[in-house]
Write an enzyme that holds these catalytic residues in place. Structure first.
Site, PDB file in Angstrom:
ATOM      1  N   SER A 194      -5.518 -54.148  53.189  1.00 35.41           N
ATOM      2  CA  SER A 194      -5.612 -53.132  51.925  1.00 35.41           C
ATOM      3  C   SER A 194      -4.412 -53.343  51.332  1.00 35.41           C
ATOM      4  O   SER A 194      -4.492 -53.038  49.744  1.00 35.41           O
ATOM      5  CB  SER A 194      -5.567 -51.923  52.796  1.00 35.41           C
ATOM      6  OG  SER A 194      -4.250 -51.614  53.350  1.00 35.41           O
ATOM      7  N   ASN A 224      -0.794 -59.838  60.990  1.00 30.80           N
ATOM      8  CA  ASN A 224      -1.289 -59.204  62.327  1.00 30.80           C
ATOM      9  C   ASN A 224      -0.106 -59.636  63.400  1.00 30.80           C
ATOM     10  O   ASN A 224       0.446 -60.800  63.258  1.00 30.80           O
ATOM     11  CB  ASN A 224      -2.566 -59.750  62.707  1.00 30.80           C
ATOM     12  CG  ASN A 224      -3.918 -59.239  61.456  1.00 30.80           C
ATOM     13  OD1 ASN A 224      -3.552 -58.159  61.040  1.00 30.80           O
ATOM     14  ND2 ASN A 224      -4.709 -59.832  61.436  1.00 30.80           N
ATOM     15  N   CYS A 240      21.510 -58.124  79.359  1.00 36.84           N
ATOM     16  CA  CYS A 240      22.719 -57.137  79.424  1.00 36.84           C
ATOM     17  C   CYS A 240      22.628 -55.850  79.648  1.00 36.84           C
ATOM     18  O   CYS A 240      23.394 -54.987  79.545  1.00 36.84           O
ATOM     19  CB  CYS A 240      23.379 -57.442  78.041  1.00 36.84           C
ATOM     20  SG  CYS A 240      21.913 -56.664  76.706  1.00 36.84           S
ATOM     21  N   CYS A 255      16.791 -54.584  79.639  1.00 41.63           N
ATOM     22  CA  CYS A 255      17.369 -56.061  79.355  1.00 41.63           C
ATOM     23  C   CYS A 255      17.580 -56.704  80.426  1.00 41.63           C
ATOM     24  O   CYS A 255      18.602 -56.072  81.208  1.00 41.63           O
ATOM     25  CB  CYS A 255      17.948 -56.381  78.013  1.00 41.63           C
ATOM     26  SG  CYS A 255      18.531 -58.120  77.887  1.00 41.63           S
ATOM     27  N   HIS A 272       4.938 -60.078  60.508  1.00 41.86           N
ATOM     28  CA  HIS A 272       5.481 -58.826  61.253  1.00 41.86           C
ATOM     29  C   HIS A 272       5.811 -59.328  62.674  1.00 41.86           C
ATOM     30  O   HIS A 272       5.800 -58.229  63.261  1.00 41.86           O
ATOM     31  CB  HIS A 272       4.158 -57.919  60.939  1.00 41.86           C
ATOM     32  CG  HIS A 272       4.072 -57.441  59.697  1.00 41.86           C
ATOM     33  ND1 HIS A 272       3.112 -56.780  59.031  1.00 41.86           N
ATOM     34  CD2 HIS A 272       4.918 -57.327  58.666  1.00 41.86           C
ATOM     35  CE1 HIS A 272       3.066 -56.278  57.805  1.00 41.86           C
ATOM     36  NE2 HIS A 272       4.313 -56.732  57.312  1.00 41.86           N
TER      37      HIS A 272
END
Length: 297
Positions: free
Chosen positions: A236, A118, A197, A194, A135
């Site tokens: 799952s 999650n 940059c 950003c 993740h």
């Protein structure tokens, strides 16, 4: 033609039915050394839908892929409009009894670690420490050009300023924090660059079709090697990013226990699959072990 990532799984073999017997889970925890691997199902009781269960977001929504995000400026516009709106709800989600039970198990020395698929940060909010975010996390933003990191709250403030009055009504919120909006609702939403940059900003999460950083994978493999057993909560196991750890544990002869309402891709490797809601199941296990499993952190 780009290949789409695997988003669904259909059993090709007869799998054992789910159980309601929590004794194997309680036994594993009482022994200690349990490594938790959690998925979207543990956060549904916090108001965040899962991907594949009944009413799961994949029934109405195709998640953003890394390939589309990096190649298509309009796809990025749609993503950030939907994600910006979703963040207002997603960022207010609070841990439920399942998250609190996991944190309690850790405080009592029953866990060897927690890996989560999650991106919602709810394990940490419940008090779990050292959580491996397989993740990534929606709390962080990274520049694809210079690699600079920033906090999502700062980006939300900048997007609010650039899109004054943006307040469409979403059809739903998804596990990745993405809100369901039509192209008309997205309109001419302005994406900000950003601040270091001027490059393209991306949430510090692994999109579908994107590889989990190898060092993170190896760290998780080490946690599996060092664990006594693996407890899967609310996943799952459709995608390989989580399934590979189940296979690793099973190949090493370590017990794999799954708590998930629906069949999973890892069931054939598991000692048992408990088909109960996560909050109910984990609170009950805590009671069997004689510890308060759902008290707020």
């Amino acid at each position: 033609m780009r290949m789409r990532p695997t988003l669904s799984w259909t059993p090709t073999e007869d799998l054992p039915p789910g159980s309601t017997d929590l004794e194997p889970v309680a036994d594993a925890l009482s022994t200690g050394g349990v490594l938790v691997l959690s998925g979207a199902g543990i956060s549904t009781e916090s108001g965040i839908p899962d991907y594949r269960g009944v009413g799961g977001s994949l029934n109405r929504h195709t998640p953003m892929t890394y390939q589309d995000f990096t190649a298509d400026a309009q796809a990025r516009r749609r993503y950030w409009a939907r994600s910006h709106l979703g963040w207002r709800t997603f960022g207010r989600a609070r841990p439920n009894s399942g998250h609190r039970a996991v944190a309690t198990f850790a405080r009592h020395g029953l866990l060897s670690g927690v890996i989560t698929q999650n991106v919602d940060g709810l394990h940490q909010a419940a008090g779990s420490e050292g959580v491996v975010e397989l993740h990534g996390s929606l709390d962080r933003v990274v520049c694809l050009s210079c690699g600079a990191f920033s906090h999502r709250r700062e980006l939300a403030r900048r997007l609010e300023e650039a899109n004054a009055g943006f307040a469409p009504v979403a059809a739903g919120i998804n596990p990745d924090g993405d809100a369901d909006l039509t192209d008309e609702q997205v309109g001419d939403f302005r994406v900000v660059p950003c601040t270091v940059c001027g490059g393209v900003l991306k949430p510090d999460v692994v999109f579908f079709g994107e590889a989990v950083p190898p060092r993170r994978v190896e760290h998780c493999r080490t946690l599996v090697r060092e664990a006594a057993s693996l407890l899967v909560l609310g996943s799952s196991l459709t995608v390989m990013s989580g399934l590979r750890f189940v296979r690793q544990a099973a190949q090493a002869g370590k017990p794999v226990l799954i708590v998930n309402l629906d069949p999973t891709r890892g069931d054939r490797h598991a000692l048992t699959r408990v088909a109960l809601p996560l909050g109910t199941a984990l609170t009950a296990v805590a009671g069997q072990l004689g510890i308060p499993g759902s008290a707020p952190a």
